[in-house]
Write a protein that holds these residues in place. Structure first.
Motif, PDB file in Angstrom:
ATOM      1  N   SER A   1       0.913   4.048  -2.925  1.00 59.31           N
ATOM      2  CA  SER A   1       0.584   5.445  -2.650  1.00 59.31           C
ATOM      3  C   SER A   1       1.591   6.394  -3.297  1.00 59.31           C
ATOM      4  O   SER A   1       1.302   7.569  -3.492  1.00 59.31           O
ATOM      5  CB  SER A   1       0.523   5.694  -1.141  1.00 59.31           C
ATOM      6  OG  SER A   1       1.824   5.709  -0.568  1.00 59.31           O
ATOM      7  N   CYS A   2       2.766   5.863  -3.649  1.00 62.87           N
ATOM      8  CA  CYS A   2       3.800   6.669  -4.330  1.00 62.87           C
ATOM      9  C   CYS A   2       3.806   6.426  -5.833  1.00 62.87           C
ATOM     10  O   CYS A   2       4.712   6.868  -6.537  1.00 62.87           O
ATOM     11  CB  CYS A   2       5.173   6.328  -3.754  1.00 62.87           C
ATOM     12  SG  CYS A   2       5.339   6.753  -2.020  1.00 62.87           S
TER      13      CYS A   2
ATOM     14  N   GLU B   1       0.826  -1.212   0.000  1.00 63.73           N
ATOM     15  CA  GLU B   1       0.000   0.000   0.000  1.00 63.73           C
ATOM     16  C   GLU B   1       0.861   1.262   0.000  1.00 63.73           C
ATOM     17  O   GLU B   1       0.536   2.241  -0.677  1.00 63.73           O
ATOM     18  CB  GLU B   1      -0.938   0.001   1.212  1.00 63.73           C
ATOM     19  CG  GLU B   1      -2.061  -1.006   1.099  1.00 63.73           C
ATOM     20  CD  GLU B   1      -2.876  -1.124   2.388  1.00 63.73           C
ATOM     21  OE1 GLU B   1      -2.543  -0.431   3.386  1.00 63.73           O
ATOM     22  OE2 GLU B   1      -3.829  -1.916   2.399  1.00 63.73           O
TER      23      GLU B   1
END
Length: 61
Positions: free
Chosen positions: A18-19, A14
């Protein structure tokens, strides 16, 4: 952006997602350039590589 340290594989996945990095069985390696990071181990290696402008390969293992 500072994120809490992931404690398991799902949280690590996750955090990468998210990056903008999507990890799966086919994308087992990532090439990182100029991405400093916090923390010991990988964070130190990424920061050192970023300081010198050196590409850094990260694998899922």
């Amino acid at each position: 952006m500072k994120a809490p340290r992931p404690h398991n594989a799902e949280q690590r996945r996750e955090l990468w997602e998210s990056c903008g990095v999507v990890l799966d069985d086919l994308a087992g390696r990532a090439l990182v350039l100029n991405l400093p990071a916090h923390g010991e181990g990988l964070g130190e290696w990424l920061t050192g590589a970023a300081r010198h402008g050196t590409p850094f390969h990260i694998s899922l293992q």
